[in-house]
Write a protein that holds these residues in place. Sequence first.
Motif: not given
Length: 515
Positions: A359-361, A454-458, A502-503, A509-510
Amino acid sequence: MSLEKSYRYEILLQAIEVFTQRYDKSALFEFAFDFANQLLTLGQSALFIREDDRLTLIHTRNYDIQDYHIPVTEKLNRLPLYHGRPISSHQLNTYFSEEFIRDFSAAHVIPLINDTHLVGLIVTDGKSAGEFSKDDEISSTIMMSLVNSSLENNQRFLDFQSINQELDRKVFSLFVLNQSIKALLSELNVRKLYEMATDVFSEISGSRVTSFGIYDPLTHRIKLKGYRNVHSFHRLYAELKMKEIQSCPNRIVISMKEDSDLLDQLFEDTSALLELEAEYIILIQKERLIGLVTLSDSRQNTHYDSGTIELIETLASSTYIALNNAQLFEKQEKQKREAESKLNVLQMYNRLIRTINSCRTREELLKLSISTLELGFGVSKAFFAFDNGKAYEVAECTGADLAGETFVFEDHVGQNIQDEIYYDYFANRLNTCFADESFCEKLGESTGIVIAPIQMNPEYNYNGQVHRPYGYLIVTQTAENLKEEEILLIDTITRNITPLIYHMDQKETFIFSES
């Protein structure tokens, strides 16, 4: 040779011809009485037949006496062993009462003997003309020997018939037992085996009411699995509470009447056994107790003999092997199904991972994940939701129109799903999870709920609590109850797509900042 002797010899020859043939016992008594009168030309005579502990008058000739009984004394019982021949007048006082001798003017008695048992007698007051001679006593002895030999041969034949019938019955029972054991050992379906074992015990034993129960070692209860009443279609369901025993008793067949102490050691309450009309308890056991069978009285109105008990013990041993085999087979089949189910889950997970990695998006990722859950696991209602700062907003869903909807969790649910999956198997309990009632109404009916964070960086705040999750995958309706491995898979999916989301967000965002 005189005419009298010629006549006597002719009578004896007729007697020999008659008494060397097979007749019913009652007919032999009649023949004996008739031949005695003809051979000895008796004046008055009477025939007595033994009934239990007395001799009963059956026939008389020239006597005017009816309904007469002679008690069988110890001396009369020993007569066949210690005398065994006709009794003359001077010996009558040894065996008979003065009253009997007087009532019948007894002068001569011919005992009728079957082996060593006195079964009857013929009494007479003497000859119709003249006194008893030496030849008469010899003829009387010969006559008695003929009759007694015939009675004994008749009894031997009846015993032979009885034994032959018993052997035929045992051979047939062994044949039925052999076929039944083959059928039991070849049946691997436990539920069918319960019914089959009930029927087999009923047929082999002849029991009117038969029940079959399985022992649960955790609850120490016998749960009734089979019941058969040959006189009705009535079904009975019951449980027997057993005491916790350290070792199985050495007995297989237990009598309700004779082994009451043993029953008290095994059962907390025997009232259910009375309801089952049990007369015998058959324990299905070897190294451990598996179950038991109850047998009522026989439908042939006969007692269970030693041969039947031996057949039942053999059948109990074979039933133990059959049950043990069926339970092991069922356990292996269950393990096989579980292994196949887990393999299918892993294969599905492998395909899903390959798919989501392409997947791309984020939208494509969420849509493919939802579709995989829907097609692969029968999930009919599920959605992704992400934190918008104030609440969680639905991003992708199936089974309900929730696009753009927001919600918040009840406090007790929100605290339990910071970093671990939450699930509830009860249906229609969404209002215990979501604070907004209108959101629950839009979700509609549910079969349960699974909430995977869905926990990104606890990261922990100054209170030691984990920051609220970035988002959730929530499942509220499935075709069947989700299995443990499927719930684990949902949790694994969320943990695997978390870095991708996340990426993808970082990339967006970038790109946005660059533009």
